[in-house]
Design an enzyme around this catalytic site. Structure first.
Site, PDB file in Angstrom:
ATOM      1  N   ASP A   1      -1.837 -39.501 -35.454  1.00  0.00           N
ATOM      2  CA  ASP A   1      -0.461 -39.428 -34.981  1.00  0.00           C
ATOM      3  C   ASP A   1       0.361 -40.541 -35.257  1.00  0.00           C
ATOM      4  O   ASP A   1       1.664 -40.518 -35.595  1.00  0.00           O
ATOM      5  CB  ASP A   1      -0.513 -39.037 -33.580  1.00  0.00           C
ATOM      6  CG  ASP A   1       0.780 -39.066 -32.824  1.00  0.00           C
ATOM      7  OD1 ASP A   1       1.942 -38.534 -33.481  1.00  0.00           O
ATOM      8  OD2 ASP A   1       1.118 -39.402 -31.746  1.00  0.00           O
TER       9      ASP A   1
ATOM     10  N   HIS B   1       1.018 -33.974 -29.861  1.00  0.00           N
ATOM     11  CA  HIS B   1       1.712 -35.049 -30.259  1.00  0.00           C
ATOM     12  C   HIS B   1       1.901 -35.164 -31.633  1.00  0.00           C
ATOM     13  O   HIS B   1       3.251 -35.571 -32.275  1.00  0.00           O
ATOM     14  CB  HIS B   1       0.774 -36.266 -29.765  1.00  0.00           C
ATOM     15  CG  HIS B   1       1.075 -36.722 -28.475  1.00  0.00           C
ATOM     16  ND1 HIS B   1       0.191 -37.598 -27.717  1.00  0.00           N
ATOM     17  CD2 HIS B   1       1.895 -36.340 -27.502  1.00  0.00           C
ATOM     18  CE1 HIS B   1       0.793 -37.616 -26.353  1.00  0.00           C
ATOM     19  NE2 HIS B   1       1.699 -36.876 -26.254  1.00  0.00           N
TER      20      HIS B   1
END
Length: 338
Positions: A285, A307
């Site tokens: 991420d 995310h």
């Protein structure tokens, strides 16, 4: 000034922090509504407000709505200024998340910067200082970023009190990088941090990690944090491959045995080792934004987290890039291109 409108209900604090970073790096302002609307305590908490104020200082920005509990914010960036900065959350709120908010803007500046960050350094819901120093910054170094972190004092929830010193040099242009193969396993090491708690807790966690992962269980790997500003316990496993390093952590908590903490952490590590992806879930991420700033790049990972998906969509609002992910060897390959 160009302004982007963001629906804050589609994510948590990370959505806000990514917007702040992208705004500093692009010069594009934004408004965000319904900040953390789906969280138990909506709006800006202290660590989020610290990130907003830090971004405003670094980027000479004007803000509207920057106060505790606010559910709407307007951010208008100015020029990014290198220099010496000190940011404190005033709580155990994560200092590492504040660092990640301003770091990309500072490596784009025209002179070196030095930061002193105070707050939580080892929080359950944020990257640890060890992760930043040993996984995140080395990955960025492969893209040309020169930054270093020195941990001066550990800070655990709920007491906080941690201190980090960070130095970052200007980076003229990020180099696109592909993280697709981690190479042969070189070493795996565990350590346990104990603050204001009996040392046998750490020994028990270490023993479980030794049994399940084969790491060295010697008591020297249990470190007593002094001064102990409050109770804290974190078990860490460094997994070093020839081409990549990952850091995994497990946090002690009331009502959870040392054996459970060790077993959960060992499970995280084994899941990574049994997969074929180069990059772990959390680092995957965090690599999206620097790769987007470089304009190209790719990595393999085990899973696409919510995310990661929301962060990719936000980045595409600010930068002329596109993200794509496709199944690859039992996991996923994520690519960014202009």
């Amino acid at each position: 000034m160009d302004m982007i409108e963001i629906d804050g209900s589609q994510g948590g604090g990370q959505l806000l922090r990514s917007a702040l970073t992208l705004s500093l790096c692009t010069g594009i302002g934004f408004t965000i509504q319904d900040i953390r609307a789906r969280r138990r305590r909506p709006g800006l908490m202290r660590q989020h407000l610290t990130a907003v104020n830090a971004a405003a200082r670094v980027g000479s920005a004007c803000t509207h709505g920057a106060e505790l509990g606010a559910t709407a914010l307007r951010f208008e960036p100015g020029p990014v200024c290198a220099g010496e900065y000190q940011f404190a959350t005033g709580s155990a709120g994560s200092a590492t998340l504040v660092l990640q908010t301003v770091l990309p803007a500072l490596w784009q500046a025209d002179a070196p910067s030095r930061l002193r960050l105070e707050g939580g350094t080892h929080n359950p819901l944020a990257p640890s200082a060890d992760f930043i120093a040993d996984a995140y910054l080395p990955a960025l170094a492969k893209m040309g970023v020169q930054a270093s972190l020195q941990l001066q004092q550990h800070g655990f929830h709920p007491a906080g009190g941690g201190v980090m010193q960070v130095e970052v040099a200007p980076c003229a242009a990020l180099q696109p990088r592909v993280f697709d193969a981690r190479g042969a396993l070189a070493s795996m090491e565990a350590k346990v941090l104990m603050s204001g708690l009996p040392g046998d807790i750490g020994l028990r966690e270490l023993q479980v990690l030794a049994e399940k992962l084969g790491v060295d269980p010697h008591p020297r790997h249990v470190h007593a944090v002094r001064p102990a500003l409050g109770p804290g316990n974190v078990a860490l496993v460094h997994v070093r491959h020839a081409e990549h390093v990952e850091v995994f952590s497990g946090h002690g908590e009331r009502g959870v045995s040392a054996e459970q903490v060790g077993a959960r952490l060992a499970g995280q590590v084994r899941q990574y080792l049994q997969g074929s992806g180069c990059v772990g879930e959390y680092l995957s991420d965090q690599l999206l934004l620097p790769m987007a700033l470089a304009g190209a790049g790719a990595f393999t990972t085990r899973a696409i987290s919510a995310h990661l998906a929301s962060n990719a969509r936000l980045i595409e609002k600010f930068l002329p890039v596109e993200f794509d992910w496709q199944p690859h060897d039992g996991g996923w390959r994520v690519t960014v291109s202009r």
